[in-house]
Design a protein around this motif. Structure first.
Motif, PDB file in Angstrom:
ATOM      1  N   ILE B 231     -17.123  10.411 -81.858  1.00 36.80           N
ATOM      2  CA  ILE B 231     -16.306   9.302 -82.352  1.00 36.80           C
ATOM      3  C   ILE B 231     -15.109   9.838 -83.125  1.00 36.80           C
ATOM      4  CG2 ILE B 231     -16.296   7.273 -83.863  1.00 36.80           C
ATOM      5  CD1 ILE B 231     -19.297   6.973 -83.123  1.00 36.80           C
ATOM      6  N   HIS B 232     -13.929   9.387 -82.744  1.00 33.81           N
ATOM      7  CA  HIS B 232     -12.731   9.727 -83.514  1.00 33.81           C
ATOM      8  C   HIS B 232     -12.521   8.637 -84.554  1.00 33.81           C
ATOM      9  CE1 HIS B 232     -10.817  12.479 -80.234  1.00 33.81           C
ATOM     10  NE2 HIS B 232     -12.047  12.820 -80.544  1.00 33.81           N
ATOM     11  N   VAL B 233     -12.331   9.060 -85.788  1.00 34.00           N
ATOM     12  CA  VAL B 233     -12.103   8.082 -86.858  1.00 34.00           C
ATOM     13  C   VAL B 233     -10.673   8.256 -87.369  1.00 34.00           C
ATOM     14  CG1 VAL B 233     -12.798   7.276 -89.146  1.00 34.00           C
ATOM     15  CG2 VAL B 233     -14.527   8.026 -87.505  1.00 34.00           C
ATOM     16  N   TYR B 234     -10.000   7.142 -87.539  1.00 31.87           N
ATOM     17  CA  TYR B 234      -8.615   7.154 -88.010  1.00 31.87           C
ATOM     18  C   TYR B 234      -8.517   6.239 -89.216  1.00 31.87           C
ATOM     19  CZ  TYR B 234      -3.688   5.799 -88.174  1.00 31.87           C
ATOM     20  OH  TYR B 234      -2.417   5.530 -88.592  1.00 31.87           O
ATOM     21  N   LEU B 235      -7.865   6.736 -90.278  1.00 32.38           N
ATOM     22  CA  LEU B 235      -7.652   5.903 -91.465  1.00 32.38           C
ATOM     23  C   LEU B 235      -6.166   5.886 -91.803  1.00 32.38           C
ATOM     24  CD1 LEU B 235     -10.291   8.000 -92.154  1.00 32.38           C
ATOM     25  CD2 LEU B 235     -10.549   6.323 -93.980  1.00 32.38           C
ATOM     26  N   ASN B 236      -5.677   4.774 -92.274  1.00 33.49           N
ATOM     27  CA  ASN B 236      -4.327   4.776 -92.838  1.00 33.49           C
ATOM     28  C   ASN B 236      -4.233   3.836 -94.031  1.00 33.49           C
ATOM     29  OD1 ASN B 236      -3.465   2.136 -92.147  1.00 33.49           O
ATOM     30  ND2 ASN B 236      -2.562   2.803 -90.222  1.00 33.49           N
ATOM     31  N   ALA B 237      -3.193   4.064 -94.829  1.00 32.44           N
ATOM     32  CA  ALA B 237      -2.900   3.167 -95.943  1.00 32.44           C
ATOM     33  C   ALA B 237      -1.397   3.193 -96.186  1.00 32.44           C
ATOM     34  CB  ALA B 237      -3.645   3.606 -97.197  1.00 32.44           C
ATOM     35  N   PHE B 238      -0.884   2.115 -96.738  1.00 32.67           N
ATOM     36  CA  PHE B 238       0.547   2.006 -97.014  1.00 32.67           C
ATOM     37  C   PHE B 238       0.762   1.797 -98.502  1.00 32.67           C
ATOM     38  CE2 PHE B 238       0.026   0.897 -92.656  1.00 32.67           C
ATOM     39  CZ  PHE B 238       1.134   1.449 -92.041  1.00 32.67           C
ATOM     40  N   HIS B 239       1.802   2.403 -99.038  1.00 29.62           N
ATOM     41  CA  HIS B 239       2.150   2.168-100.434  1.00 29.62           C
ATOM     42  C   HIS B 239       3.617   2.501-100.616  1.00 29.62           C
ATOM     43  CE1 HIS B 239       1.920   2.076-104.787  1.00 29.62           C
ATOM     44  NE2 HIS B 239       0.724   1.538-104.655  1.00 29.62           N
ATOM     45  N   ARG B 240       4.245   1.849-101.596  1.00 24.58           N
ATOM     46  CA  ARG B 240       5.650   2.173-101.875  1.00 24.58           C
ATOM     47  C   ARG B 240       5.774   3.625-102.318  1.00 24.58           C
ATOM     48  NH1 ARG B 240       9.035  -1.884-101.337  1.00 24.58           N
ATOM     49  NH2 ARG B 240       8.181  -3.986-101.282  1.00 24.58           N
ATOM     50  N   ASP B 241       4.703   4.136-102.950  1.00 28.43           N
ATOM     51  CA  ASP B 241       4.687   5.535-103.377  1.00 28.43           C
ATOM     52  C   ASP B 241       3.828   6.325-102.379  1.00 28.43           C
ATOM     53  OD1 ASP B 241       3.990   7.987-104.530  1.00 28.43           O
ATOM     54  OD2 ASP B 241       4.113   7.174-106.574  1.00 28.43           O
ATOM     55  N   GLY B 242       4.482   7.214-101.638  1.00 31.11           N
ATOM     56  CA  GLY B 242       3.790   7.967-100.602  1.00 31.11           C
ATOM     57  C   GLY B 242       2.610   8.771-101.122  1.00 31.11           C
ATOM     58  N   ASN B 243       2.715   9.274-102.364  1.00 34.22           N
ATOM     59  CA  ASN B 243       1.623  10.071-102.921  1.00 34.22           C
ATOM     60  C   ASN B 243       0.395   9.219-103.213  1.00 34.22           C
ATOM     61  OD1 ASN B 243       2.879  12.598-102.878  1.00 34.22           O
ATOM     62  ND2 ASN B 243       4.082  12.048-104.704  1.00 34.22           N
ATOM     63  N   ILE B 244       0.650   7.989-103.653  1.00 38.81           N
ATOM     64  CA  ILE B 244      -0.473   7.085-103.902  1.00 38.81           C
ATOM     65  C   ILE B 244      -1.149   6.733-102.587  1.00 38.81           C
ATOM     66  CG2 ILE B 244      -1.141   4.795-104.766  1.00 38.81           C
ATOM     67  CD1 ILE B 244       1.055   5.067-106.879  1.00 38.81           C
ATOM     68  N   ALA B 245      -0.331   6.449-101.554  1.00 40.16           N
ATOM     69  CA  ALA B 245      -0.906   6.151-100.229  1.00 40.16           C
ATOM     70  C   ALA B 245      -1.796   7.304 -99.782  1.00 40.16           C
ATOM     71  CB  ALA B 245       0.211   5.904 -99.225  1.00 40.16           C
TER      72      ALA B 245
END
Lengths: 276, 276
Positions: B231-245
């Motif tokens: 199984i390939h698992v992919y995660l993402n998140a978005f934030h105005r601050d790239g380091n926080i994302a």
């Protein structure tokens, strides 16, 4: 033309592809093009493909919108698995105003699958047997999640898994035959390549042929540039009689080729690459 | 969580892909996946992709439906060429209730292109300069048909050519910068591979992590079978601050990995293939 194809009399279909991975560009929607190709060859007109995310509201409203256009068929792919974001059948139940219940036959399919692996049922596995009331589960020969079929007024809805080989197997085994029984239309296709004529110069010639053969679909695909033009031309026509379809599409192709060569000499060649 | 990403504050976008060749399965919709990938990386949420044929009614009603959902952006591809079935801008004019007129600047672009080839204007070529009143033509560095930009209430609409290299060039040159100015969101991604754990066994673990990190998108892609699972698992998140994302997405990934390895031992490996 008495043999003209009334396109409206062909079965028509909408495809709904479900999955965030398609909306973030991680996965190319080859399921939709595979189905579109198969359906076209079965004589079915695919009218719209909609891609939405793993979101209950999106799924249910997208199904309702599609139903309001009264297609003969809706084929959905994706979102039948065991994870939290597999919501297709729940969305379908909401759209149709039906309860989502464990389907005994679907549960039997899932249970049998896990038994052969020495595994027992869990909530995540039982989830794959939950379907809108009245749905018919379809056996998935290559995976665990059963597909589902359900009717709503004059529309038949199929919900297939998103894993391509599972989706293809179920379509080939169970759905293709059903559709060809109802469809009755045959497709005829023709392709060739034009070298050295700009698409903008070709446009009025194609329009002339389209006027004479309104039932023939003619598409030009620019493969070079306007300066060094190579254009792939694709024609198709549908008819209940495959021989008539073939004759109409060949006539239109010959007309097009002769008009082009009248103006530009020998510029039309066979297409080596079938991906016109 | 105070840093939680309100997804609603991200720009959102609908893609509309126009062309019968997509509906008959002759062409795979790589334009949509290319744009979806670029837009996601620019922090934009692609909400829906709709594919319709070269049909004026379909085009105009599809645009109206998209506008009714009030996306920040609509990006259309296809149907800008010189042939009879290139109807995007006419459909756009109908949808917006605007006149379709020859845009002087667009005409200049088209004229200049043909002059360098020693060719003059024809009806089919002038057609490519017809735009809804108020549209802004965008220079097409690799082709002849200018793209177009027009606003409708709070939605910006771009109409791009269907030829991939032309579409990509215009997006990269003119549109990408505009969007990144307005977007402000950064994406962080993480992927890995799990060997020997069934997706149905993984499902409750992913659900647990999703509860703790609702702002992180987690997708599992079964690549093997339930019997021999990869199984390939992919995660993402978005934030105005790239380091926080980055921090949020890594935290969620580490939590997920530790929960899986608590139950199954060493089963998580890096993903060699980036196409998760």
């Amino acid at each position: 033309m008495e043999e003209a194809i009334k396109l409206d009399t062909r079965l028509n279909c909408e495809l709904i592809s479900i999955g965030n991975e398609l909306l973030i560009g991680k996965v190319v929607n080859t399921n939709a093009s595979w189905l579109a190709d198969k359906l076209t060859k079965l004589g079915v007109a695919v009218k719209r493909i909609t891609v939405i995310g793993d979101d209950l509201d999106e799924i249910s409203s997208c199904i309702r919108e599609a139903l309001s256009r009264k297609p003969s068929l809706i084929i959905m792919t994706g979102g039948l698995g065991p994870t939290y974001d597999d919501k297709t059948l729940e969305g379908l139940a909401i759209a149709l105003g039906l309860k989502l219940t464990v389907h005994p036959e679907a549960l039997e399919m899932v249970k049998r699958k896990y038994e052969t692996m020495g595994e027992s049922l869990t909530d995540a596995r039982i989830k794959m047997a939950k379907m809108p009331e009245g749905a018919i589960p379809l056996h998935n020969p290559l995976g665990t999640a059963p597909a589902a079929k359900i009717s709503c007024e004059s529309t038949i809805i199929y919900a297939l898994p998103g894993v391509p080989r599972e989706m293809e197997a179920i379509f080939n085994e169970a759905i293709s035959k059903e559709i060809s029984l109802y469809s009755g239309f045959k497709i005829a296709e023709h392709s060739f390549r034009i070298v050295g004529v700009m698409e903008s110069a070709l446009a009025p010639i194609i329009s002339k042929v389209k006027e004479q053969y309104p039932e023939v679909y003619v598409k030009s695909h620019p493969k070079g540039t306007e300066e060094k033009p190579i254009i792939h031309v694709y024609l198709n026509a549908f008819h209940r009689d495959g021989n008539i379809a073939k004759r109409i599409v060949l006539e239109a192709a010959e007309k097009l080729i002769s008009l082009i060569e009248d103006s530009y000499g020998k510029v039309v060649y066979p297409l080596e690459n079938s991906n016109a």
